[in-house]
Structure formats: C-alpha cells, structure tokens
Design a protein around this motif. Structure first.
Motif, PDB file in Angstrom:
ATOM      1  N   ALA A  31      10.336  16.968  73.756  1.00 28.49           N
ATOM      2  CA  ALA A  31       9.982  17.408  72.336  1.00 28.49           C
ATOM      3  C   ALA A  31      11.217  17.519  71.435  1.00 28.49           C
ATOM      4  O   ALA A  31      10.995  17.036  70.386  1.00 28.49           O
ATOM      5  CB  ALA A  31       9.406  18.997  72.372  1.00 28.49           C
ATOM      6  N   ILE A  32      12.276  17.826  72.073  1.00 25.42           N
ATOM      7  CA  ILE A  32      13.500  17.805  71.293  1.00 25.42           C
ATOM      8  C   ILE A  32      14.009  16.665  70.808  1.00 25.42           C
ATOM      9  O   ILE A  32      14.138  16.012  69.691  1.00 25.42           O
ATOM     10  CB  ILE A  32      14.703  18.631  71.831  1.00 25.42           C
ATOM     11  CG1 ILE A  32      14.404  20.045  72.273  1.00 25.42           C
ATOM     12  CG2 ILE A  32      16.052  18.293  71.005  1.00 25.42           C
ATOM     13  CD1 ILE A  32      15.399  20.702  73.085  1.00 25.42           C
ATOM     14  N   VAL A  34      12.240  13.545  70.693  1.00 29.75           N
ATOM     15  CA  VAL A  34      10.898  13.126  69.823  1.00 29.75           C
ATOM     16  C   VAL A  34      11.380  13.903  68.612  1.00 29.75           C
ATOM     17  O   VAL A  34      10.958  12.738  67.490  1.00 29.75           O
ATOM     18  CB  VAL A  34       9.703  13.476  70.340  1.00 29.75           C
ATOM     19  CG1 VAL A  34       8.746  13.028  69.179  1.00 29.75           C
ATOM     20  CG2 VAL A  34       9.375  12.574  71.460  1.00 29.75           C
ATOM     21  N   TYR A  35      11.231  14.946  68.187  1.00 28.65           N
ATOM     22  CA  TYR A  35      11.640  15.407  66.964  1.00 28.65           C
ATOM     23  C   TYR A  35      12.579  15.212  66.102  1.00 28.65           C
ATOM     24  O   TYR A  35      12.695  14.774  65.015  1.00 28.65           O
ATOM     25  CB  TYR A  35      11.648  17.159  67.104  1.00 28.65           C
ATOM     26  CG  TYR A  35      11.915  17.863  65.849  1.00 28.65           C
ATOM     27  CD1 TYR A  35      10.922  18.089  65.064  1.00 28.65           C
ATOM     28  CD2 TYR A  35      13.219  18.387  65.626  1.00 28.65           C
ATOM     29  CE1 TYR A  35      11.188  18.847  63.843  1.00 28.65           C
ATOM     30  CE2 TYR A  35      13.370  18.966  64.224  1.00 28.65           C
ATOM     31  CZ  TYR A  35      12.135  19.433  63.375  1.00 28.65           C
ATOM     32  OH  TYR A  35      12.694  20.051  62.338  1.00 28.65           O
ATOM     33  N   ILE A  36      13.927  14.754  66.908  1.00 31.14           N
ATOM     34  CA  ILE A  36      15.040  14.407  66.268  1.00 31.14           C
ATOM     35  C   ILE A  36      14.720  13.172  65.834  1.00 31.14           C
ATOM     36  O   ILE A  36      15.229  12.403  64.736  1.00 31.14           O
ATOM     37  CB  ILE A  36      16.116  14.569  67.075  1.00 31.14           C
ATOM     38  CG1 ILE A  36      16.620  15.945  67.355  1.00 31.14           C
ATOM     39  CG2 ILE A  36      17.407  13.992  66.604  1.00 31.14           C
ATOM     40  CD1 ILE A  36      17.789  16.168  68.112  1.00 31.14           C
ATOM     41  N   VAL A  38      11.903  11.398  65.291  1.00 31.92           N
ATOM     42  CA  VAL A  38      11.043  11.111  64.147  1.00 31.92           C
ATOM     43  C   VAL A  38      11.666  11.487  62.651  1.00 31.92           C
ATOM     44  O   VAL A  38      11.449  10.812  61.583  1.00 31.92           O
ATOM     45  CB  VAL A  38       9.748  11.975  64.256  1.00 31.92           C
ATOM     46  CG1 VAL A  38       8.815  12.420  63.272  1.00 31.92           C
ATOM     47  CG2 VAL A  38       8.975  11.625  65.569  1.00 31.92           C
ATOM     48  N   LYS A  39      12.579  12.520  62.712  1.00 35.82           N
ATOM     49  CA  LYS A  39      13.354  12.867  61.664  1.00 35.82           C
ATOM     50  C   LYS A  39      14.171  11.924  61.200  1.00 35.82           C
ATOM     51  O   LYS A  39      14.715  11.725  60.122  1.00 35.82           O
ATOM     52  CB  LYS A  39      13.687  14.474  61.626  1.00 35.82           C
ATOM     53  CG  LYS A  39      12.739  15.595  61.808  1.00 35.82           C
ATOM     54  CD  LYS A  39      12.282  15.970  60.381  1.00 35.82           C
ATOM     55  CE  LYS A  39      11.556  17.036  60.471  1.00 35.82           C
ATOM     56  NZ  LYS A  39      11.331  17.541  59.027  1.00 35.82           N
ATOM     57  N   TYR A 251      20.238  14.593  60.480  1.00 30.64           N
ATOM     58  CA  TYR A 251      19.076  14.245  61.391  1.00 30.64           C
ATOM     59  C   TYR A 251      19.365  12.482  61.633  1.00 30.64           C
ATOM     60  O   TYR A 251      19.081  12.035  63.114  1.00 30.64           O
ATOM     61  CB  TYR A 251      17.555  14.188  60.714  1.00 30.64           C
ATOM     62  CG  TYR A 251      17.126  15.662  60.757  1.00 30.64           C
ATOM     63  CD1 TYR A 251      16.821  16.083  62.150  1.00 30.64           C
ATOM     64  CD2 TYR A 251      16.769  16.271  59.748  1.00 30.64           C
ATOM     65  CE1 TYR A 251      16.481  17.501  62.422  1.00 30.64           C
ATOM     66  CE2 TYR A 251      16.209  17.544  59.826  1.00 30.64           C
ATOM     67  CZ  TYR A 251      16.252  18.091  61.224  1.00 30.64           C
ATOM     68  OH  TYR A 251      15.482  19.474  61.290  1.00 30.64           O
ATOM     69  N   ALA A 255      20.068  11.258  65.522  1.00 27.98           N
ATOM     70  CA  ALA A 255      19.207  10.195  66.133  1.00 27.98           C
ATOM     71  C   ALA A 255      20.101   9.279  66.853  1.00 27.98           C
ATOM     72  O   ALA A 255      19.807   8.712  67.683  1.00 27.98           O
ATOM     73  CB  ALA A 255      18.205   9.706  65.059  1.00 27.98           C
TER      74      ALA A 255
END
Length: 280
Positions: A31-32, A34-36, A38-39, A251, A255
């Motif tokens: 989750a961490i 993927v969130y980073i 995506v951003k 971000y 990433a």
C-alpha cells in the motif's frame, strides 16, 4: 471448565496467525509503495531527471541530487566493504573465540544501534570541522561508511559461518592453503549472504538523511568534486516535504528512490546468481 484444543486445531490456528501476520505486513508495504508510485510516477519525466533543482527545489528536476546520492553511496561502499568483509573473515576464519573477538563483536553491535543523528554529529565534528573537509561528499561518504560497517560485518560473518565446515576440510585435504580455501571455497559459497548485506547497506546510504545533512550539506548545484557540498535524493525529499515547498517534486523523488533501490536489488542478485552458477 477448560476448553480442549487438539494438536491439529492448534496447528491450524498457529498457521493462520502466522499467515495473517505475514500478509498484513505485505499489504501495508504494498500500500505504501503503490501510494507513492501513484503520486510520484506522473512527475517523473526526462526533464525531471536531467535538470537541476532551483528556486529551493520548487522548480526544475533532481539531476544534481541523483549525482550527489551516487557519489556519497559509492564513497561509503568503497571504504566500508573491504574493511567489513575483511573483519568478518578474520572473526570467522582466522581466530578463535577470545576477548578480542568479543570486543569486536560488541563494538559492531553497539555501532549498529547508534541513531543516525549521532553519526551525523560525529561526522560534523570530526570530518567537517576537525579534519577541515567542510560540508562535502567525502565527509558524508566517510560518515556513512562508519554507519554501514557494522551491518556488513555482521551479515558477512553469518554468511561465512553458514558455509559447511566439510567444504574447508575437503579443500585442506586436497592441499589447499588457508587463503586458497577462503578465496576458492568459502567466499563463493558465502557470497549470496555477503552481497545481501551490501545491498542493505546501499539502501541505507541512499535513504539516509540526518547524517548526510550534517556532513554533506544540502546544496542544490551539481557537485564537481568530492570536496563539494551536495544534496542527496533522500535529503531533497525530506526538505521538500517537511517545509511544504513542492509535494509533487517530493513524491517524484520518493518514487524514483523506490525504483532505484528495487533495480539495485534485482540487478545485483542477478549478477550474484550468475556468478554462483558459473562457479559450480
């Protein structure tokens, strides 16, 4: 009245708990990441990778921070790896358990538990001020070398000790010397564990912030030598995010850090597996 649970039921419960714990950790990690991603991925482009940041990092890319990160990490690895692996072979192969080995292990374990901010303070006082290096890549790399040295020593020693003793006996029986046995038998068998420790150390160098700010500084310009100050990607991300300068660039930097660490793991492990397959 006591509730009786048979052995098979208790085994299912234990497996379910262990599986649930492992999956929970995996879900949080994914989750961490993927969130980073995506951003951050929409921010990454050719201009972002090839231009230097300006206007305090609010504009431009991160080219100088990428170069600074590479320089500091390479300096730390070049210094720490030979000393770390050499110490591990000394502890595992060249000495018996005595007061000296216990002191070395205790020192390594103590160094591993020191907060990074303390390393940064030490590096600032000793390398930046006393040695006159100033805020520079060299001062930052030397400080990080001290930080990762315990990790390399401990992981390398464990990998060396995991090599079956029969391998050494066979080498000695064929007339091999101690050094030949280490180079041609022990080292190839332990290289997977040794490299894993080095990869962990590289990841720590790339992700470190506190120690680097104190020793390498946070200059945005492209470094020209080891004595120039620089800003690493992790420090750049920290400053952008903590001061609210540009969350988009923060971000994007985060990433790219994830992608770089992932590629390092994949490439290095592929090279090690190729080396192992050729040595068999």
């Amino acid at each position: 009245m006591k509730l009786k649970i048979n052995a098979r039921t208790s085994e299912y419960i234990a497996k379910g708990f262990i599986w649930g714990a492992a999956m929970s950790v995996m879900i949080v990690l994914v989750a961490i990441i993927v969130y980073i991603l995506v951003k951050g991925l929409p921010v990454i482009n050719f201009s972002f990778l090839t231009t230097n940041p300006y206007n305090m990092g609010r504009s431009g890319g991160i080219a100088s921070t990428i170069v600074g990160t590479i320089y500091i990490t390479v300096v730390a690895i070049i210094i720490a790896v030979p000393f770390g692996i050499g110490t591990a072979f000394y502890l595992a192969e060249y000495t018996q358990e005595n007061i000296i080995t216990r002191i070395i292990r205790f020192s390594a374990e103590s160094l591993a538990g020191i907060p990074s901010i303390i390393y940064g303070l030490f590096g600032y006082i000793f390398f930046v001020m006393y040695m006159g290096m100033g805020w520079s890549i060299l001062a930052g790399g030397l400080t990080l070398a001290f930080m990762i040295l315990p990790t390399i020593i401990r992981t390398s020693e464990e990998a060396i000790r995991a090599v079956p003793h029969i391998y050494r006996e066979v080498s000695f029986s064929l007339g091999g010397t101690k050094w030949q046995t280490i180079i041609k038998t022990v080292f190839p068998s332990a290289i997977q564990g040794i490299v894993n420790g080095i990869i962990l150390s590289i990841g720590r160098c790339i992700a470190e912030t506190a120690a680097v700010i104190f020793t390498a500084g946070s200059v945005l310009s492209m470094p020209g030598s080891l004595f120039d100050s620089t800003r690493t990607m992790a420090v750049h991300f920290y400053i952008l995010a903590s001061e609210g300068i540009s969350m988009d660039n923060a971000y994007g930097t985060a990433a790219l850090l994830i992608i770089i660490i992932f590629l390092i793991n994949v490439i290095v492990n592929a090279l090690v597996n190729r080396f192992i397959s050729k040595s068999k």
